[in-house]
Design an enzyme around this catalytic site. Structure first.
Site, PDB file in Angstrom:
ATOM      1  N   GLY A 139       3.430 -10.227   2.490  1.00 52.46           N
ATOM      2  CA  GLY A 139       3.625 -11.154   1.369  1.00 52.46           C
ATOM      3  C   GLY A 139       4.805 -10.723   0.513  1.00 52.46           C
ATOM      4  O   GLY A 139       5.137  -9.533   0.434  1.00 52.46           O
ATOM      5  N   ILE A 194       0.849  -1.210   0.000  1.00 55.00           N
ATOM      6  CA  ILE A 194       0.000   0.000   0.000  1.00 55.00           C
ATOM      7  C   ILE A 194       0.877   1.249   0.000  1.00 55.00           C
ATOM      8  O   ILE A 194       1.699   1.426   0.900  1.00 55.00           O
ATOM      9  CB  ILE A 194      -0.906   0.049   1.252  1.00 55.00           C
ATOM     10  CG1 ILE A 194      -1.728  -1.228   1.390  1.00 55.00           C
ATOM     11  CG2 ILE A 194      -1.811   1.274   1.206  1.00 55.00           C
ATOM     12  CD1 ILE A 194      -2.482  -1.323   2.713  1.00 55.00           C
ATOM     13  N   LYS A 201       4.473   0.026  13.516  1.00 57.90           N
ATOM     14  CA  LYS A 201       3.914   0.717  12.346  1.00 57.90           C
ATOM     15  C   LYS A 201       3.216   2.012  12.764  1.00 57.90           C
ATOM     16  O   LYS A 201       3.260   3.008  12.037  1.00 57.90           O
ATOM     17  CB  LYS A 201       2.971  -0.222  11.605  1.00 57.90           C
ATOM     18  CG  LYS A 201       3.735  -1.392  10.953  1.00 57.90           C
ATOM     19  CD  LYS A 201       2.815  -2.510  10.537  1.00 57.90           C
ATOM     20  CE  LYS A 201       3.564  -3.647   9.847  1.00 57.90           C
ATOM     21  NZ  LYS A 201       2.735  -4.851   9.674  1.00 57.90           N
TER      22      LYS A 201
HETATM   23  N1  HSE Z   1       3.254 -10.082  10.484  1.00 56.21           N
HETATM   24  C1  HSE Z   1       2.873  -8.942   9.709  1.00 56.21           C
HETATM   25  C2  HSE Z   1       1.374  -8.984   9.456  1.00 56.21           C
HETATM   26  C3  HSE Z   1       3.641  -8.932   8.403  1.00 56.21           C
HETATM   27  O1  HSE Z   1       0.713  -9.966   9.809  1.00 56.21           O
HETATM   28  O2  HSE Z   1       0.830  -8.025   8.943  1.00 56.21           O
HETATM   29  C4  HSE Z   1       3.786  -7.588   7.801  1.00 56.21           C
HETATM   30  O3  HSE Z   1       4.501  -6.699   8.572  1.00 56.21           O
END
Ligand code: HSE
Length: 453
Positions: free
Chosen positions: A309, A138, A207
């Protein structure tokens, strides 16, 4: 006139899920990338711990090396996809000191040491790009940093972790218990064997810190994020949410707030949250991610897509790489995110939110008045209150872990669902503490924050 480079040397650190896809794109789309950049991207090596191990996308054996420092020193652009703090941090610092540009997807490192690395890159006149660190494919960081840089972002709410969104979505749509939904997420490869970072909210918290850095143009770090995971979400919580027309999502929220004494700041928080079913984020299913942005002039925006991914995350890595390569071809100093605003991180108690509280209460006169009085005494007002005799609501009661309705149950108790108006988190939390102490309250079935209402 400076000579335009015919090729740029790229070093790849890591050949896991994302690294393998970056290697594939660099190889298979080389002609397309060259046409867009005006120079060839030459992959000069891939740092891996074991150069002889088979890879998802196999490059010639001579490209793999276990000597990361020597590889970094040969590159114009270093793509770091190792994850974790070390050796990633030392290698990025080395690349910056060399004047090389860096692309990374390393959210844990940026959430911990982003300010230090951004400053080092700016001082070196080079570039550190990290679109892949939040939301996989994104495009969200560049819009926050550039497209919205003439606006004032007031709030960012993100479904920033696909694993927990998958688990909560399964619990909501199939009635699965947390443990069963987690096992299914592991079987499908979303959740790690050790799911702690996802289910405890740590990944989403990293994040949140990165999103806040870009949204508010001010430095924030992981230790400033209030973090609650989803491990205590029960089927009873889901039933209560559904009955109230809501769905539970793990949200990463960063918002500007003004305290009662007039201090401006930001609160960063990650916790399970009730959203009305009609909210755009409520429609984000499975392992998808989405970030909902509120800005003074733009209004409401939503960015949606695959948040993890190999190929999706590699797409974001390649976007940063092409952007850097074009700048290297064109000439001029690199531009790195250097947050300049001063916006203190404030305690979660300063946030304003509302709560949905579901209680099991004695079915006797004066109960509602007693509870309403306690709520009012804490300066909180009630938006909606609904009482359901327990006999009509055994499904909710039965689903609450650790309790069950006896076969001979007499309906001498009710479930009481209260939704408050928005108030300071501090006042809401102390309201719940006081409610728990009331004799007429026999159990607190569910307490969840509500947003988007
Ligand atoms: N473990 C993370 C998720 C991967 O499930 O979004 C991406 O940061």
């Amino acid at each position: 006139m400076t000579d335009t480079p015919q090729s740029l040397k790229v070093a790849l650190l890591g050949a896991g899920n994302v690294g393998s896809q970056v290697a594939r794109i660099l190889t298979e789309d080389a002609a397309m990338l060259e046409a867009r950049i005006g120079a060839r991207l030459e992959l000069v090596g891939v740092f891996v711990r074991n150069p002889d191990a088979p890879r998802d996308y196999q490059l010639p054996r001579e490209l793999y090396t276990a000597d990361a420092a020597q590889l970094v020193d040969r590159a114009d652009i270093v793509i770091e996809l190792l994850g974790g703090i070390e050796p990633a941090k030392t290698l990025i610092e080395r690349a910056i000191a060399n004047g090389s540009a860096v692309v990374t997807g390393n959210k844990a490192l940026l959430a911990q040491s982003g300010s230090e690395l951004f400053r080092a890159a700016a001082d070196a006149g080079t570039q550190l790009s990290f679109e892949a660190s939040v939301g996989g494919a994104i495009p969200i960081l560049r819009p926050l940093r550039d497209s919205l840089s003439g606006d004032r972002v007031t709030r960012v709410m993100g479904i920033a972790n696909g694993t927990t969104n998958y688990i909560l979505d399964q619990m909501d749509t199939t009635g699965a218990a947390f443990a069963d939904a987690l096992a299914e997420a592991q079987r499908l490869g979303y959740a790690e064997a050790d799911p702690t970072a996802d289910v405890e909210g740590h990944d989403a918290a990293a994040k949140a810190a990165i999103l806040a850095n870009l949204a508010f143009h001010a430095p924030f770090s992981l230790d400033q994020v209030h973090c609650e995971g989803i491990t205590s979400i029960t089927a009873a919580d889901n039933e209560a949410a559904a009955e109230a027309g809501h769905v539970i999502k793990l949200l990463a929220i960063a918002e500007r707030i003004r305290t009662e004494d007039g201090t401006d700041g930001a609160v960063l928080r990650v916790h399970p949250t009730l959203l009305p079913r009609e909210h755009p984020l409520a429609a984000v299913h499975g392992a998808y991610n989405a970030v909902f942005v509120e800005a003074e002039n733009a209004g409401h925006l939503m960015f949606y897509g695959p948040g993890a991914g190999g190929a999706p995350t590699a797409s974001a890595v390649m976007g940063d790489t092409v952007s850097i390569a074009r700048r290297l071809v064109r000439g001029g100093a690199g531009r790195t995110h250097t947050p300049k605003a001063v916006l203190p991180a404030l305690e979660v108690g300063e946030a304003t939110t509302s709560y949905m509280i579901v209680l099991r209460v004695a079915d006797q006169p004066g109960v509602l008045a007693a509870i309403a009085t306690v709520v009012a005494e804490h300066g909180v007002s009630i938006e909606a209150m609904r009482q359901v005799p327990l006999a009509e609501d055994d499904a909710v009661y039965d689903a609450h872990e650790g309790t069950g309705v006896p076969a001979s149950h007499e309906p001498a108790e009710s479930l009481l669902r209260i939704i408050t108006h928005r108030a300071r988190e501090r006042a809401l939390a102390s309201t719940v503490t006081a409610i728990k102490e009331l004799d007429v309250v026999t159990d607190v079935v569910s307490v969840l924050r509500v947003e988007g209402n």
